[in-house]
Design a protein around this motif. Structure first.
Motif, PDB file in Angstrom:
ATOM      1  N   ARG A 131      99.730 -52.374  94.244  1.00  0.00           N
ATOM      2  CA  ARG A 131     101.070 -52.534  93.660  1.00  0.00           C
ATOM      3  C   ARG A 131     101.548 -51.216  93.039  1.00  0.00           C
ATOM      4  O   ARG A 131     102.699 -50.810  93.208  1.00  0.00           O
ATOM      5  CB  ARG A 131     101.032 -53.653  92.603  1.00  0.00           C
ATOM      6  CG  ARG A 131     102.414 -54.064  92.166  1.00  0.00           C
ATOM      7  CD  ARG A 131     102.391 -55.243  91.186  1.00  0.00           C
ATOM      8  NE  ARG A 131     103.745 -55.538  90.752  1.00  0.00           N
ATOM      9  CZ  ARG A 131     104.055 -55.982  89.543  1.00  0.00           C
ATOM     10  NH1 ARG A 131     103.105 -56.202  88.650  1.00  0.00           N
ATOM     11  NH2 ARG A 131     105.317 -56.209  89.224  1.00  0.00           N
ATOM     12  N   GLU A 163      87.704 -56.917  93.459  1.00  0.00           N
ATOM     13  CA  GLU A 163      88.708 -57.989  93.401  1.00  0.00           C
ATOM     14  C   GLU A 163      90.083 -57.482  92.949  1.00  0.00           C
ATOM     15  O   GLU A 163      91.094 -58.123  93.191  1.00  0.00           O
ATOM     16  CB  GLU A 163      88.269 -59.066  92.402  1.00  0.00           C
ATOM     17  CG  GLU A 163      86.941 -59.743  92.666  1.00  0.00           C
ATOM     18  CD  GLU A 163      85.715 -58.951  92.186  1.00  0.00           C
ATOM     19  OE1 GLU A 163      85.841 -57.761  91.813  1.00  0.00           O
ATOM     20  OE2 GLU A 163      84.612 -59.533  92.210  1.00  0.00           O
ATOM     21  N   PRO A 173      94.337 -55.369  94.738  1.00  0.00           N
ATOM     22  CA  PRO A 173      95.788 -55.623  94.809  1.00  0.00           C
ATOM     23  C   PRO A 173      96.572 -54.980  93.663  1.00  0.00           C
ATOM     24  O   PRO A 173      97.742 -54.625  93.822  1.00  0.00           O
ATOM     25  CB  PRO A 173      95.886 -57.152  94.739  1.00  0.00           C
ATOM     26  CG  PRO A 173      94.561 -57.655  95.225  1.00  0.00           C
ATOM     27  CD  PRO A 173      93.551 -56.628  94.790  1.00  0.00           C
ATOM     28  N   LEU A 174      95.931 -54.831  92.498  1.00  0.00           N
ATOM     29  CA  LEU A 174      96.625 -54.198  91.373  1.00  0.00           C
ATOM     30  C   LEU A 174      96.922 -52.730  91.685  1.00  0.00           C
ATOM     31  O   LEU A 174      97.984 -52.203  91.335  1.00  0.00           O
ATOM     32  CB  LEU A 174      95.769 -54.283  90.097  1.00  0.00           C
ATOM     33  CG  LEU A 174      95.349 -55.679  89.637  1.00  0.00           C
ATOM     34  CD1 LEU A 174      94.421 -55.570  88.429  1.00  0.00           C
ATOM     35  CD2 LEU A 174      96.573 -56.534  89.316  1.00  0.00           C
ATOM     36  N   ALA A 219      96.854 -52.662  85.868  1.00  0.00           N
ATOM     37  CA  ALA A 219      97.514 -53.897  85.441  1.00  0.00           C
ATOM     38  C   ALA A 219      98.440 -53.647  84.256  1.00  0.00           C
ATOM     39  O   ALA A 219      99.279 -54.484  83.926  1.00  0.00           O
ATOM     40  CB  ALA A 219      96.474 -54.952  85.072  1.00  0.00           C
ATOM     41  N   HIS A 231      95.437 -48.344  83.008  1.00  0.00           N
ATOM     42  CA  HIS A 231      94.927 -49.415  83.869  1.00  0.00           C
ATOM     43  C   HIS A 231      96.061 -49.886  84.783  1.00  0.00           C
ATOM     44  O   HIS A 231      97.197 -50.048  84.330  1.00  0.00           O
ATOM     45  CB  HIS A 231      94.441 -50.566  82.989  1.00  0.00           C
ATOM     46  CG  HIS A 231      93.635 -51.582  83.735  1.00  0.00           C
ATOM     47  ND1 HIS A 231      94.182 -52.411  84.678  1.00  0.00           N
ATOM     48  CD2 HIS A 231      92.312 -51.875  83.704  1.00  0.00           C
ATOM     49  CE1 HIS A 231      93.234 -53.186  85.186  1.00  0.00           C
ATOM     50  NE2 HIS A 231      92.086 -52.873  84.602  1.00  0.00           N
ATOM     51  N   GLY A 259      89.605 -52.632  87.582  1.00  0.00           N
ATOM     52  CA  GLY A 259      88.273 -53.174  87.866  1.00  0.00           C
ATOM     53  C   GLY A 259      87.219 -52.116  87.603  1.00  0.00           C
ATOM     54  O   GLY A 259      87.222 -51.479  86.556  1.00  0.00           O
ATOM     55  N   PHE A 281      82.327 -54.719  83.507  1.00  0.00           N
ATOM     56  CA  PHE A 281      83.207 -55.491  84.388  1.00  0.00           C
ATOM     57  C   PHE A 281      82.390 -56.246  85.433  1.00  0.00           C
ATOM     58  O   PHE A 281      82.596 -57.446  85.663  1.00  0.00           O
ATOM     59  CB  PHE A 281      84.215 -54.554  85.072  1.00  0.00           C
ATOM     60  CG  PHE A 281      85.152 -55.259  86.006  1.00  0.00           C
ATOM     61  CD1 PHE A 281      86.334 -55.826  85.537  1.00  0.00           C
ATOM     62  CD2 PHE A 281      84.864 -55.384  87.369  1.00  0.00           C
ATOM     63  CE1 PHE A 281      87.201 -56.498  86.398  1.00  0.00           C
ATOM     64  CE2 PHE A 281      85.725 -56.047  88.237  1.00  0.00           C
ATOM     65  CZ  PHE A 281      86.895 -56.594  87.746  1.00  0.00           C
ATOM     66  N   ASN A 301      80.237 -59.104  83.884  1.00  0.00           N
ATOM     67  CA  ASN A 301      81.066 -60.251  83.497  1.00  0.00           C
ATOM     68  C   ASN A 301      81.657 -60.987  84.699  1.00  0.00           C
ATOM     69  O   ASN A 301      81.990 -62.162  84.600  1.00  0.00           O
ATOM     70  CB  ASN A 301      82.164 -59.819  82.509  1.00  0.00           C
ATOM     71  CG  ASN A 301      81.601 -59.613  81.112  1.00  0.00           C
ATOM     72  OD1 ASN A 301      80.609 -60.220  80.724  1.00  0.00           O
ATOM     73  ND2 ASN A 301      82.229 -58.725  80.342  1.00  0.00           N
ATOM     74  N   SER A 302      81.769 -60.292  85.836  1.00  0.00           N
ATOM     75  CA  SER A 302      82.288 -60.945  87.055  1.00  0.00           C
ATOM     76  C   SER A 302      81.197 -61.622  87.862  1.00  0.00           C
ATOM     77  O   SER A 302      81.487 -62.401  88.764  1.00  0.00           O
ATOM     78  CB  SER A 302      82.927 -59.912  87.989  1.00  0.00           C
ATOM     79  OG  SER A 302      83.876 -59.162  87.332  1.00  0.00           O
ATOM     80  N   THR A 303      79.952 -61.276  87.602  1.00  0.00           N
ATOM     81  CA  THR A 303      78.860 -61.672  88.505  1.00  0.00           C
ATOM     82  C   THR A 303      77.845 -62.570  87.822  1.00  0.00           C
ATOM     83  O   THR A 303      77.178 -63.373  88.466  1.00  0.00           O
ATOM     84  CB  THR A 303      78.126 -60.397  89.013  1.00  0.00           C
ATOM     85  OG1 THR A 303      79.089 -59.435  89.449  1.00  0.00           O
ATOM     86  CG2 THR A 303      77.152 -60.699  90.138  1.00  0.00           C
TER      87      THR A 303
END
Lengths: 337, 337
Positions: A269, A262, A265-266, A238, A236, A210, A55, A58-60
């Motif tokens: 919720r 990042e 927020p998931l 999400a 997960h 994440g 993760f 792939n984000s960085t």
């Protein structure tokens, strides 16, 4: 802390950090040969430890990263995999059948292989091009591996031009074990409370997102299921709202692994939902731990190791209050299959 | 067959297959613009339907494929994703919040977007560059989507030079709905037996691998959990031996979704284990179904749709024997969260 040796923990994590120079040498050699993508290959807890790094890479970074389950990988004939791939494998014992087979498969294709393991002269270390070896007790293996992976993958990204602040990051990792000890201390009473309250709980939902998703997956499977024989569903954040939520009732245990990347927020919720519909909500939030000396910009990457270091305390208290050793297995390495 | 309309099923699946010409036109246009990778984006059952295709593309083609959960994807800042990506999104209703948000995010970045959905004039169809629309009842949506995805992704691979036999494959898909009906008929008694035997079972393990793994994941989450409020653990066959196996006792229900792709040996290993240690083993094996007119070389790709078509019958009988409608929800689209 119950059943805990500060000395051993600092020795294991210190051992991981002492590998920095060797790791950077390996990275230099890997770049000399060149590579076009990274495959992170393991089984069970080992592949789960790779998920946060997949993760984060792939984000960085523009280097494509793939975390793959060893036994499936050797059958799949993955078309992105080639002699130009860099493979990182992991097996603490160095003997995990499927992972050793995967290492041989990767070597056969000509890929560059790095093996994270606890011992030399075991099949994994003997197979890979670059063994990176740090002895670790089972309960500290995840922290050791993650420290090594922070050094290794972030240096790889740094050399690719994607993570300019590697020096500062690696420098701060030096103080991390002491800060993780503080976090464990701070969490200790809560861990015991959890074990008292939930010792007879037959089922837990474990939720992450994440870079805590891999931790949720492995804590559910490798600790609660494997070591405590308690049913779980890892889900997960999400995906929680697309099915599993319907099982939540007042008495359903929901454990949230809230990190700072990042995807936070998931988790928020799910938390807001769970607060309304169950009385058995447990939130582990990395934000509650100060980690003095760690810059704000790096905290998000460390959510996976902070989470696993806390969960390790939960395991010890569950073992104690449930009177169920973390070592017994019905099947694994007990019967042949 | 209980609660089943052959006519409706043939209409929905026929509707999907009639889209072939349009799908091939879309593929031509997508190639005119060019793309360097494929992102398959959805939530819950929709992303689960993408998992087999991610697996098959990565096993068959040099085009990199990534299946991503919509709500996480829009937060992650995935570095392989760019204006040069091709995105396939899916939402039957066309209104799934997170999926529509992901479509907008992808458009914003300039990627090419294709949307599989049940209706025009809904947010998904209105947002994407290429809506591919086939009306489907909820229980047939998965088969409809998979037929469309076989046409779409295999044509994309064909045009990339990776799947030369597309013409024969697409031709054979024409007879598939009739053969899936035969498979359903053949399975019907077994589905009813299962529902009678397991109607009060509080927990199932659902195991898959390769292109049945996504089916295992979604049947557990979107049917057993969401529609029947039964606890589950979906587990990949290659991971089963790294934790979850320890829960297996004589009375543990284990459902195996055995397909015919490269990973079949992983399922056989779980089967051999489960045969020894539980009396509640259920095996759905795609090999038991003849699928007359389908060449041996194509059978492996179809394991995911054969599995889902059989599972649909299981759902109907569970609904009946458990007297629990597949339509009721405690929370989803019932309360705000």
């Amino acid at each position: 802390m119950l059943n805990f040796s500060r000395e051993k923990y600092l020795k294991v994590t210190g051992g991981a950090l002492e590998l920095r120079e060797e790791i950077e040498r390996v990275v230099d050699k890997v770049y000399e040969k060149g590579f076009k993508n990274i495959f992170l290959i393991g089984s069970g807890g080992a592949v789960a430890t790779f998920y946060p790094f997949e993760f984060m890479i792939n984000s960085t970074s523009t280097i494509p990263a793939y975390a793959e389950i060893a036994a499936e990988f050797v059958l799949q004939n993955h078309k992105q995999f080639s002699a130009e791939s860099l493979v990182i494998l992991s097996s603490l014992s160095g003997t995990t059948q499927e992972t050793v087979a995967a290492a041989k498969y990767c070597k056969g294709i000509g890929a560059t292989t790095i093996g994270l393991t606890g011992e030399y002269n075991k099949p994994l270390a003997d197979t890979v091009d670059f063994p990176i070896v740090n002895f670790a007790e089972n309960d500290f293996a995840s922290d050791s591996n993650q420290l090594i992976l922070y050094l290794l993958t972030f240096k790889l990204m740094n050399k690719n031009g994607d993570f300019p602040n590697f020096e500062a990051f690696a420098g701060q990792l030096e103080v991390l074990p002491e800060k993780l000890l503080d976090a464990k201390e701070q969490f200790e009473a809560k861990a015991e409370e959890f074990a008292v309250a939930f010792k007879d709980e037959p089922y837990h939902m474990v939720v992450g997102s994440g870079n805590t998703w891999g931790r949720a997956y492995s804590y559910a499977m490798c600790v609660l299921e494997e070591m405590q024989w308690i049913k779980t569903k890892s889900i997960h954040a999400a995906e929680f709202f697309h099915g599993t939520l319907e099982l939540v009732e007042e008495g359903t245990s929901v454990i949230l692994l809230k990190g700072e990347d990042e995807t936070r927020p998931l988790m928020e919720r799910v938390e807001q939902f769970a607060e309304k519909y169950t009385k058995k909500l447990t939130v582990l939030d990395t934000k509650d731990y100060e980690l003095e000396g760690i810059s704000e910009e790096f905290r998000k990457y460390l959510s996976s190791i902070v989470t696993s270091t806390l969960l390790q305390r939960l395991s010890v208290h569950l073992e104690d209050k449930r009177n169920h050793s973390l070592e017994i297995r019905r099947y694994y390495r007990t019967v042949a299959y």
